[in-house]
Design an enzyme around this catalytic site. Structure first.
Site, short mmCIF file in Angstrom:
data_model
loop_
_atom_site.label_atom_id
_atom_site.label_comp_id
_atom_site.label_asym_id
_atom_site.label_seq_id
_atom_site.Cartn_x
_atom_site.Cartn_y
_atom_site.Cartn_z
N HIS A 54 -0.62 -0.37 -9.44
CA HIS A 54 -1.76 -0.73 -8.98
C HIS A 54 -1.83 -2.28 -10.29
O HIS A 54 -3.56 -2.55 -9.88
CB HIS A 54 -3.23 -0.38 -8.48
CG HIS A 54 -3.53 -0.78 -7.38
ND1 HIS A 54 -4.03 0.02 -6.22
CD2 HIS A 54 -3.48 -2.55 -6.70
CE1 HIS A 54 -4.12 -1.24 -5.44
NE2 HIS A 54 -3.80 -2.04 -5.69
N ARG A 97 1.21 -1.92 -0.09
CA ARG A 97 0.06 -0.32 0.57
C ARG A 97 1.16 1.08 -0.16
O ARG A 97 2.17 1.29 0.58
CB ARG A 97 -0.95 -0.01 1.05
CG ARG A 97 -2.05 -0.69 1.11
CD ARG A 97 -2.82 0.01 0.16
NE ARG A 97 -4.30 -1.23 0.27
CZ ARG A 97 -4.29 -2.20 -1.09
NH1 ARG A 97 -3.29 -2.17 -1.62
NH2 ARG A 97 -5.82 -2.71 -0.74
P1 NDP Z 1 -1.69 -11.66 4.13
O1 NDP Z 1 -2.64 -10.86 4.73
O2 NDP Z 1 -1.91 -13.05 4.00
O3 NDP Z 1 -0.42 -11.60 4.51
C1 NDP Z 1 0.26 -10.29 5.53
C2 NDP Z 1 1.70 -10.61 5.05
O4 NDP Z 1 2.08 -10.16 6.40
C3 NDP Z 1 1.44 -11.92 6.72
O5 NDP Z 1 2.67 -12.52 6.99
C4 NDP Z 1 1.88 -10.74 8.15
O6 NDP Z 1 2.57 -11.97 9.67
C5 NDP Z 1 2.38 -10.06 8.01
N1 NDP Z 1 1.95 -8.78 9.33
C6 NDP Z 1 1.28 -8.15 9.34
N2 NDP Z 1 1.27 -6.86 10.33
C7 NDP Z 1 3.10 -7.80 10.20
C8 NDP Z 1 3.95 -6.49 10.84
N3 NDP Z 1 3.26 -5.47 11.64
N4 NDP Z 1 5.02 -7.39 10.91
C9 NDP Z 1 5.56 -8.28 10.32
N5 NDP Z 1 4.43 -8.41 9.35
C10 NDP Z 1 3.34 -8.38 9.95
O7 NDP Z 1 -2.27 -10.56 2.64
P2 NDP Z 1 -1.63 -10.88 1.15
O8 NDP Z 1 -0.93 -11.40 1.03
O9 NDP Z 1 -2.97 -11.12 0.76
O10 NDP Z 1 -1.79 -9.12 1.04
C11 NDP Z 1 -1.06 -8.21 1.39
C12 NDP Z 1 -1.15 -6.80 0.44
O11 NDP Z 1 -0.94 -6.91 -0.48
C13 NDP Z 1 -2.31 -6.29 1.49
O12 NDP Z 1 -3.14 -5.82 2.48
C14 NDP Z 1 -2.91 -5.34 -0.01
O13 NDP Z 1 -2.46 -4.31 0.97
C15 NDP Z 1 -1.81 -5.96 -0.96
N6 NDP Z 1 -2.45 -5.93 -2.12
C16 NDP Z 1 -1.55 -5.49 -3.32
C17 NDP Z 1 -1.92 -6.06 -4.97
C18 NDP Z 1 -1.25 -5.00 -5.33
O14 NDP Z 1 -1.80 -5.57 -6.70
N7 NDP Z 1 -0.34 -3.93 -5.57
C19 NDP Z 1 -2.95 -7.05 -4.80
C20 NDP Z 1 -3.24 -7.10 -4.07
C21 NDP Z 1 -2.62 -7.16 -2.67
P3 NDP Z 1 2.03 -13.13 10.05
O15 NDP Z 1 2.00 -14.19 8.94
O16 NDP Z 1 2.33 -13.42 10.97
O17 NDP Z 1 0.07 -12.71 9.58
C1 OXD Z 2 -5.71 -4.55 -3.30
C2 OXD Z 2 -5.53 -5.59 -4.61
O1 OXD Z 2 -6.10 -5.33 -1.98
O2 OXD Z 2 -5.35 -5.34 -5.82
O3 OXD Z 2 -4.86 -4.01 -3.70
O4 OXD Z 2 -6.27 -6.73 -3.99
#
Ligand code: NDP
Ligand code: OXD
Length: 313
Positions: A276, A228
């Site tokens: 994005h 993000r």
């Molecule tokens: P998940 O919820 O599956 O994974 C999140 C990861 O972040 C987990 O490993 C979690 O740790 C870790 N995490 C969360 N908070 C912390 C912290 N404070 N310190 C360290 N690690 C942390 O999310 P996704 O992988 O599905 O997606 C991640 C993000 O990608 C989304 O929230 C979105 O913002 C972004 N996104 C971007 C897209 C794009 O096209 N650019 C498309 C889709 C999503 P733990 O494993 O311990 O829970």
């Molecule tokens: C996001 C997506 O959450 O594109 O960024 O799915």
């Protein structure tokens, strides 16, 4: 399906009519109305399907049972402090997003690692110039977030032979990856040549990509930010690029999207902007995932991709 007839879905999307047609086809009997286009009684709405609803959007939806995020991230919903915290949010995830993100991260790590921009420039200038890259195993790549998307990216990078570190809140083991937990951020960052951010946006992760974080990386390291825009302190990024602490950055997400044409980010010679699209999937596939989650909810069950609202992701 138990209750489709009495349930009403409110859709908030720039593509609202497409979602309406898709869901009516995938969930027979469901009623769908489109925010900003159809008239509806807010008290009749039982489900919301949304991308980036405006602040206050949920205030009158007193019968809401669940919200389905059009997207894997949910900060576009939870940023509204008025969101009813007892109402579950289900996010859109799955194999298609994982492979898209693995492609994106591999593409940009390899583009920089193999100096593709310079190769293209030399080719255009008819210059025979060999650019040699160090072996991948000697290149340290760190992935922030080892969830659905970060996990897929880390696995792909391991497959390409890079030395991969991962940082996650709980620091759970991950095959092939040297994992650090939340309290070990500085050790994780130290000496990385590539930093890939795939964290969710939460109060703990906002502004995490700042001058302090950059100072631990190897000089001239490369940043790929696709979680993000709120993770990144843009002024610190520009300073780090200008001082040489960062060699380049690839940014897919921004605090304000679309990125304003007047933003200085577009013009920086060592910044690549993508719009994005890192994990963008075919809309039809996204519709199927949301439709399946809605059917699960209507059957009285909770889809597995429900968000932990306490943690914010
Ligand atoms: P998940 O919820 O599956 O994974 C999140 C990861 O972040 C987990 O490993 C979690 O740790 C870790 N995490 C969360 N908070 C912390 C912290 N404070 N310190 C360290 N690690 C942390 O999310 P996704 O992988 O599905 O997606 C991640 C993000 O990608 C989304 O929230 C979105 O913002 C972004 N996104 C971007 C897209 C794009 O096209 N650019 C498309 C889709 C999503 P733990 O494993 O311990 O829970
Ligand atoms: C996001 C997506 O959450 O594109 O960024 O799915």
């Amino acid at each position: 399906m138990k209750s489709a007839i009495s349930d009403v879905v409110l859709i908030k999307s720039s593509n609202g009519r497409w979602w309406q047609e898709t869901l009516v086809r995938l969930v027979p009997g469901i009623q769908c109305v489109v925010y900003g286009e159809d008239a509806y009684d807010p008290r009749s709405i039982t489900y919301v399907i949304a991308w980036d609803p405006p602040l206050g959007f949920f205030s009158e939806l007193t019968s809401l049972k669940a919200t389905l995020s059009i997207g894997a991230g949910v900060s576009h919903i939870t940023k509204d402090s008025g969101y009813p915290r007892s109402v579950p949010i289900v996010r859109t995830v799955g194999a298609p997003l994982r492979s898209r993100m693995a492609e994106y991260v591999s593409l940009h790590v390899l583009r920089v690692h193999r100096r593709l921009d310079e190769v293209i420039e030399a080719s255009r200038g008819a210059r025979w110039q060999q650019y040699l890259a160090p072996p991948a195993v000697d290149v340290r790549v760190g992935v922030m977030g080892l969830g659905n998307l970060g996990g897929a990216a880390a696995t792909a990078l391991c497959g390409l032979g890079f030395s991969v570190r991962g940082w996650s809140r709980r620091g759970r083991e991950f095959q092939g990856v040297d994992v650090y937990q939340e309290s070990e951020l500085e050790a994780f960052l130290t000496g990385l040549q590539f930093l890939v951010c795939l964290l969710p946006q939460t109060s703990k992760t906002e502004n995490i990509l700042d001058r302090h974080a950059f100072s631990f990386l190897a000089a001239g390291a490369h940043l790929i930010s696709a979680g993000r825009g709120e993770h990144l302190v843009e002024a610190d990024l520009l300073d780090a690029l200008d001082s040489g602490q960062l060699g380049s950055a690839t940014l897919d997400v921004f605090q304000h999207e679309p990125l304003d044409p007047s933003s200085s980010l577009w013009k920086h010679p060592r910044l690549l902007i993508t719009c994005h699209t890192a994990a963008a999937i075919d809309p039809g596939v996204g519709g199927e995932i949301v439709g399946a989650n809605l059917r699960t909810l209507l059957n009285g069950q909770m889809p597995i991709d429900v968000v932990d609202l306490e943690q914010g992701y």
